[in-house]
Design an enzyme around this catalytic site. Sequence first.
Site, PDB file in Angstrom:
ATOM      1  N   LYS A 116       9.584  14.673 -37.511  1.00  0.00           N
ATOM      2  CA  LYS A 116       9.868  15.450 -36.297  1.00  0.00           C
ATOM      3  C   LYS A 116      10.793  16.621 -36.604  1.00  0.00           C
ATOM      4  O   LYS A 116      10.615  17.720 -36.073  1.00  0.00           O
ATOM      5  CB  LYS A 116      10.501  14.562 -35.212  1.00  0.00           C
ATOM      6  CG  LYS A 116       9.503  13.608 -34.576  1.00  0.00           C
ATOM      7  CD  LYS A 116      10.136  12.880 -33.393  1.00  0.00           C
ATOM      8  CE  LYS A 116       9.258  11.739 -32.903  1.00  0.00           C
ATOM      9  NZ  LYS A 116       9.938  10.891 -31.920  1.00  0.00           N
ATOM     10  N   LYS A 153      -3.095   8.438 -37.217  1.00  0.00           N
ATOM     11  CA  LYS A 153      -2.973   7.616 -36.014  1.00  0.00           C
ATOM     12  C   LYS A 153      -3.176   8.470 -34.766  1.00  0.00           C
ATOM     13  O   LYS A 153      -2.892   9.670 -34.771  1.00  0.00           O
ATOM     14  CB  LYS A 153      -1.607   6.915 -35.982  1.00  0.00           C
ATOM     15  CG  LYS A 153      -0.446   7.842 -35.706  1.00  0.00           C
ATOM     16  CD  LYS A 153       0.858   7.101 -35.409  1.00  0.00           C
ATOM     17  CE  LYS A 153       1.942   8.150 -35.155  1.00  0.00           C
ATOM     18  NZ  LYS A 153       3.265   7.610 -34.916  1.00  0.00           N
ATOM     19  N   LYS A 185       0.411  11.295 -29.274  1.00  0.00           N
ATOM     20  CA  LYS A 185       0.482  12.332 -28.245  1.00  0.00           C
ATOM     21  C   LYS A 185       0.903  13.672 -28.846  1.00  0.00           C
ATOM     22  O   LYS A 185       0.539  14.716 -28.343  1.00  0.00           O
ATOM     23  CB  LYS A 185       1.424  11.923 -27.113  1.00  0.00           C
ATOM     24  CG  LYS A 185       2.854  11.742 -27.571  1.00  0.00           C
ATOM     25  CD  LYS A 185       3.685  10.937 -26.595  1.00  0.00           C
ATOM     26  CE  LYS A 185       4.925  10.444 -27.312  1.00  0.00           C
ATOM     27  NZ  LYS A 185       5.245   9.063 -27.138  1.00  0.00           N
TER      28      LYS A 185
HETATM   29  P1  TYM Z   1       6.431   5.248 -28.369  1.00  0.00           P
HETATM   30  O1  TYM Z   1       6.797   5.573 -26.969  1.00  0.00           O
HETATM   31  O2  TYM Z   1       6.109   6.352 -29.297  1.00  0.00           O
HETATM   32  O3  TYM Z   1       5.178   4.274 -28.386  1.00  0.00           O
HETATM   33  C1  TYM Z   1       5.121   3.080 -27.620  1.00  0.00           C
HETATM   34  C2  TYM Z   1       4.451   1.987 -28.420  1.00  0.00           C
HETATM   35  O4  TYM Z   1       3.120   2.358 -28.799  1.00  0.00           O
HETATM   36  C3  TYM Z   1       2.925   2.138 -30.182  1.00  0.00           C
HETATM   37  N1  TYM Z   1       1.934   3.096 -30.693  1.00  0.00           N
HETATM   38  C4  TYM Z   1       0.814   2.766 -31.347  1.00  0.00           C
HETATM   39  N2  TYM Z   1       0.302   1.571 -31.716  1.00  0.00           N
HETATM   40  C5  TYM Z   1      -0.873   1.562 -32.367  1.00  0.00           C
HETATM   41  N3  TYM Z   1      -1.577   2.700 -32.669  1.00  0.00           N
HETATM   42  C6  TYM Z   1      -1.122   3.913 -32.320  1.00  0.00           C
HETATM   43  N4  TYM Z   1      -1.814   5.005 -32.614  1.00  0.00           N
HETATM   44  C7  TYM Z   1       0.139   3.982 -31.638  1.00  0.00           C
HETATM   45  N5  TYM Z   1       0.882   5.007 -31.147  1.00  0.00           N
HETATM   46  C8  TYM Z   1       1.979   4.449 -30.581  1.00  0.00           C
HETATM   47  C9  TYM Z   1       4.297   2.341 -30.793  1.00  0.00           C
HETATM   48  O5  TYM Z   1       4.406   1.718 -32.051  1.00  0.00           O
HETATM   49  C10 TYM Z   1       5.198   1.702 -29.755  1.00  0.00           C
HETATM   50  O6  TYM Z   1       5.283   0.313 -29.938  1.00  0.00           O
HETATM   51  N6  TYM Z   1      10.811   4.282 -30.567  1.00  0.00           N
HETATM   52  C11 TYM Z   1       9.811   3.735 -29.677  1.00  0.00           C
HETATM   53  C12 TYM Z   1      10.356   3.372 -28.316  1.00  0.00           C
HETATM   54  C13 TYM Z   1      11.514   2.439 -28.320  1.00  0.00           C
HETATM   55  C14 TYM Z   1      11.496   1.047 -28.618  1.00  0.00           C
HETATM   56  C15 TYM Z   1      12.834   0.594 -28.440  1.00  0.00           C
HETATM   57  C16 TYM Z   1      10.503   0.170 -29.035  1.00  0.00           C
HETATM   58  C17 TYM Z   1      12.797   2.742 -27.981  1.00  0.00           C
HETATM   59  N7  TYM Z   1      13.595   1.646 -28.054  1.00  0.00           N
HETATM   60  C18 TYM Z   1      13.162  -0.737 -28.673  1.00  0.00           C
HETATM   61  C19 TYM Z   1      10.840  -1.157 -29.238  1.00  0.00           C
HETATM   62  C20 TYM Z   1      12.170  -1.598 -29.073  1.00  0.00           C
HETATM   63  C21 TYM Z   1       8.718   4.779 -29.475  1.00  0.00           C
HETATM   64  O7  TYM Z   1       8.948   5.949 -29.616  1.00  0.00           O
HETATM   65  O8  TYM Z   1       7.554   4.302 -29.016  1.00  0.00           O
END
Ligand code: TYM
Length: 332
Positions: A112, A195, A198
């Site tokens: 990022k 992957k 967004k």
């Molecule tokens: P975020 O908001 O980017 O994504 C949410 C969840 O979706 C999963 N994900 C995917 N899984 C499979 N294939 C894909 N192409 C794909 N794209 C996204 C992500 O792995 C995630 O589980 N940092 C985290 C948010 C967060 C969090 C936490 C998660 C903040 N605090 C504490 C767990 C525990 C994030 O940006 O997810």
Amino acid sequence: RLRVLSGIQPTADSFHLGNYLGALQQWVLLQDTHEAYYMVVDLHAITVEQDPKVLRQRTRVSAAQLLALGVDPERSALFVQSQVPEHAQLSWVLECLTGFGEASRMTQFKDKAARQGTDHASVGLFTYPVLMAADILIYQADAVPVGEDQRQHLELTRNLAQRFNQRFGKALTVPEPHIVKGTAKIYDLQDPAVKMSKSASSPNGIIELLDEPKRSAKKIRSAVTDTGREIVFDPEQKAGVSNLLTIYSALDGRTIPELEAAYAGKGYGDLKKDLAEVLVEFVTPFQERVKSYLDDLAELDKVLARGAERARSVAAETLALVYDRVGFLPPG
Ligand code: TYM
């Protein structure tokens, strides 16, 4: 009962299929066996610039989507991260235990920051994974359902918990990642080498759950497949078809071998046409449920406030323990 915690960012107008199959589907299932804490992580969202009005709207739409997917606020604490101030308070303590080099090695930060340029990337983006560790550790979570892209952040979380325990005496649960092998990485429909995401996917590579179902169906039908014609699961040689089989299996419940057998002798077009229909049947009632949750914002906000209250009672307990161990004076 064991505890689970997870979060999702409110940084898009809709969740995408990768979010759902990689993580949210597990959130719903784990409610049956675990005490669950699920949140919309608006503090994480502002690590990159957000328009305040849009952020508030997306936070509510995110919560509505979680409810519509089956997060049950009677059983699970469903809340918004900023409404539980203890996360940010624990994060500071953990930041002071995190090495500068250790944080610099987080690959999501590096990606990022490279995209934004180091002068534009915020310090919040740098400390993002430490706040995520605080999110998890403050609930003493045993398991964290996430997709593959969060594995390194989970590893940091475990290291920080162990470090705290070593230095100050055992106080924090060391969590396990709950990463389901088959669906932990859903790929871009137009470029199955990367992957679905967004920020990086082309519009035709990503399925947004709130998008017009007809448009999503078309995206499935025009997904990139591979040379050859056999419908077999082979991620090395047939990344596109394998990704479609993964999605199909996760949405429809049949195993991949069952789908392979069902499509023996049929063509890629048949597979895509049927998967498009399965997807439409999934998103259409989902969108109706989201709409009904958004029709009553007062009730939605009430559900979230109740969730935050439940979450706070647990979070405050961990924070008090941590502050005491660190050597802070008791609250006056
Ligand atoms: P975020 O908001 O980017 O994504 C949410 C969840 O979706 C999963 N994900 C995917 N899984 C499979 N294939 C894909 N192409 C794909 N794209 C996204 C992500 O792995 C995630 O589980 N940092 C985290 C948010 C967060 C969090 C936490 C998660 C903040 N605090 C504490 C767990 C525990 C994030 O940006 O997810």
